[in-house]
Design a protein around this motif. Structure first.
Motif, PDB file in Angstrom:
ATOM      1  N   TRP A 225       0.843  -1.179   0.000  1.00 37.67           N
ATOM      2  CA  TRP A 225       0.000   0.000   0.000  1.00 37.67           C
ATOM      3  C   TRP A 225       0.884   1.236   0.000  1.00 37.67           C
ATOM      4  CZ3 TRP A 225      -2.168   2.566   4.838  1.00 37.67           C
ATOM      5  CH2 TRP A 225      -3.022   3.599   4.479  1.00 37.67           C
TER       6      TRP A 225
ATOM      7  N   PHE B  75       2.735   4.434   6.022  1.00 35.44           N
ATOM      8  CA  PHE B  75       1.408   4.424   6.639  1.00 35.44           C
ATOM      9  C   PHE B  75       0.954   5.832   7.002  1.00 35.44           C
ATOM     10  CE2 PHE B  75      -0.982   4.097  10.721  1.00 35.44           C
ATOM     11  CZ  PHE B  75      -2.108   3.441  10.262  1.00 35.44           C
ATOM     12  N   LEU B  76       1.886   6.669   7.428  1.00 39.82           N
ATOM     13  CA  LEU B  76       1.568   8.047   7.803  1.00 39.82           C
ATOM     14  C   LEU B  76       2.065   9.001   6.726  1.00 39.82           C
ATOM     15  CD1 LEU B  76       2.419   8.188  11.621  1.00 39.82           C
ATOM     16  CD2 LEU B  76       0.211   7.776  10.528  1.00 39.82           C
ATOM     17  N   ASP B  77       1.172   9.853   6.240  1.00 38.27           N
ATOM     18  CA  ASP B  77       1.546  10.831   5.222  1.00 38.27           C
ATOM     19  C   ASP B  77       2.388  11.965   5.801  1.00 38.27           C
ATOM     20  OD1 ASP B  77       0.155   9.437   3.259  1.00 38.27           O
ATOM     21  OD2 ASP B  77      -1.712  10.488   3.680  1.00 38.27           O
TER      22      ASP B  77
ATOM     23  N   PRO C 235      -5.613  10.374  15.790  1.00 36.60           N
ATOM     24  CA  PRO C 235      -5.875   9.960  14.399  1.00 36.60           C
ATOM     25  C   PRO C 235      -5.093   8.715  14.002  1.00 36.60           C
ATOM     26  CG  PRO C 235      -5.459  12.324  14.536  1.00 36.60           C
ATOM     27  CD  PRO C 235      -5.080  11.742  15.860  1.00 36.60           C
ATOM     28  N   VAL C 236      -3.907   8.533  14.560  1.00 37.46           N
ATOM     29  CA  VAL C 236      -3.121   7.343  14.256  1.00 37.46           C
ATOM     30  C   VAL C 236      -3.820   6.104  14.814  1.00 37.46           C
ATOM     31  CG1 VAL C 236      -0.852   6.271  14.415  1.00 37.46           C
ATOM     32  CG2 VAL C 236      -1.029   8.763  14.383  1.00 37.46           C
ATOM     33  N   CYS C 237      -4.342   6.209  16.029  1.00 35.92           N
ATOM     34  CA  CYS C 237      -5.101   5.098  16.611  1.00 35.92           C
ATOM     35  C   CYS C 237      -6.301   4.741  15.745  1.00 35.92           C
ATOM     36  CB  CYS C 237      -5.558   5.459  18.023  1.00 35.92           C
ATOM     37  SG  CYS C 237      -4.237   5.619  19.236  1.00 35.92           S
ATOM     38  N   GLU C 238      -6.981   5.744  15.234  1.00 32.96           N
ATOM     39  CA  GLU C 238      -8.158   5.499  14.400  1.00 32.96           C
ATOM     40  C   GLU C 238      -7.775   4.817  13.092  1.00 32.96           C
ATOM     41  OE1 GLU C 238      -9.861   9.362  14.051  1.00 32.96           O
ATOM     42  OE2 GLU C 238     -10.507   9.447  16.159  1.00 32.96           O
ATOM     43  N   ARG C 239      -6.656   5.231  12.503  1.00 33.83           N
ATOM     44  CA  ARG C 239      -6.176   4.597  11.276  1.00 33.83           C
ATOM     45  C   ARG C 239      -5.804   3.142  11.536  1.00 33.83           C
ATOM     46  NH1 ARG C 239      -3.265   7.148   7.488  1.00 33.83           N
ATOM     47  NH2 ARG C 239      -3.062   5.038   6.645  1.00 33.83           N
ATOM     48  N   ILE C 240      -5.180   2.882  12.669  1.00 35.58           N
ATOM     49  CA  ILE C 240      -4.821   1.510  13.016  1.00 35.58           C
ATOM     50  C   ILE C 240      -6.079   0.657  13.147  1.00 35.58           C
ATOM     51  CG2 ILE C 240      -3.876   0.068  14.860  1.00 35.58           C
ATOM     52  CD1 ILE C 240      -1.779   2.283  15.281  1.00 35.58           C
TER      53      ILE C 240
ATOM     54  N   GLU D  89      -8.828   1.046  11.579  1.00 36.46           N
ATOM     55  CA  GLU D  89      -9.342   0.810  10.228  1.00 36.46           C
ATOM     56  C   GLU D  89      -8.532  -0.242   9.484  1.00 36.46           C
ATOM     57  OE1 GLU D  89      -9.264   4.568   8.303  1.00 36.46           O
ATOM     58  OE2 GLU D  89     -10.795   5.473   9.584  1.00 36.46           O
ATOM     59  N   GLU D  90      -7.229  -0.172   9.597  1.00 37.38           N
ATOM     60  CA  GLU D  90      -6.357  -1.012   8.785  1.00 37.38           C
ATOM     61  C   GLU D  90      -6.000  -2.342   9.441  1.00 37.38           C
ATOM     62  OE1 GLU D  90      -5.693  -0.331   5.763  1.00 37.38           O
ATOM     63  OE2 GLU D  90      -6.414   1.732   5.724  1.00 37.38           O
TER      64      GLU D  90
END
Length: 237
Positions: A36, A76-78, A127-132, A134-135
């Motif tokens: 990804w 993973f992080l932009d 926001p990083v926790c939320e992305r984790i 999701e993914e």
């Protein structure tokens, strides 16, 4: 069986095809699958016919034990650089460890003989926790930070505790700053070692089962700059 299962998205199909074509030209079966948000340079994360392209293999020999089963999301992080700068400048670092500095946000956590009390999750990490979630599939309630000021800051071989984790989860590592290698050593045969580069913004997921068979470490690297490792967990109530 895949040595690193890389989570990928269909919009990167062209890159998938390019990587597969390269694998076929070399004459082997691809082990590292398309990634990804990868670019052509990310071919560094492919292993074909036992040859690692761009990854460092400390020890590669015949063994009954396969390589550690890991999951990777490159870039993973932009805005990894911005987050690195914010954390390095604003976090109040715990200096009780000699090898590196640490900090913890979220629920209380006992790490390497040090107890970190409950601390509200840093807004920049939410926001990083939320992305984790999701993914990867679980919402972390603790983030332990390890700050490696330079290449002399290290972490010795160890296996992470899993008893306190929510069932079905593991440990997510998000790497910020300088590229550092993470080395895995077999608990069955300590001479069996594999090393993988983690670049700025990369995510590496270790399921609980990894800890049963492998230890991991961040070795000394004289040329490395500062790095922050974010380790995310869902601690059971």
């Amino acid at each position: 069986m895949n040595r690193i299962r890389v989570l990928h998205r269909p919009e990167y199909r062209d890159v998938n095809a390019d990587c597969s074509a390269r694998a076929n030209r070399i004459g082997g079966n691809p082990v590292y699958h398309a990634e990804w948000k990868i670019k052509a340079v990310s071919l560094r994360r492919w292993s074909v016919a036992g040859t690692v392209i761009g990854l460092t293999s400390i020890q590669r020999r015949q063994s009954a034990m396969p390589e550690p089963q890991l999951e990777l999301i490159p870039a993973f992080l932009d805005q990894a650089t911005e987050l690195f700068t914010l954390l390095r400048e604003q976090v109040v670092w715990d200096e009780r460890m000699k090898a590196r500095k640490t900090a913890s946000f979220g629920v209380a956590y006992n790490y390497s003989g040090i107890t970190y009390p409950w601390t509200v999750m840093l807004p920049a990490l939410e926001p990083v926790c939320e992305r984790i979630a999701e993914e990867i599939g679980f919402l972390p309630n603790n983030c332990l930070l390890n700050y490696y000021a330079d290449g002399t800051s290290t972490m010795g071989y160890h296996s992470d505790s899993t008893e306190e984790l929510q069932a079905g989860t593991g440990v997510v590592i998000v790497s910020l700053g300088a590229t550092r290698a993470i080395s895995f050593r077999s608990r069955q045969d300590p001479q069996e070692k594999y090393s993988y580069e983690l670049q700025n913004g990369d995510l590496l997921y270790m399921r609980n089962e990894i800890q049963d068979d492998w230890q991991h470490a961040i070795p000394r690297d004289a040329d490395a700059g500062p790095r922050i490792s974010l380790t995310f967990r869902e601690i059971a109530d």
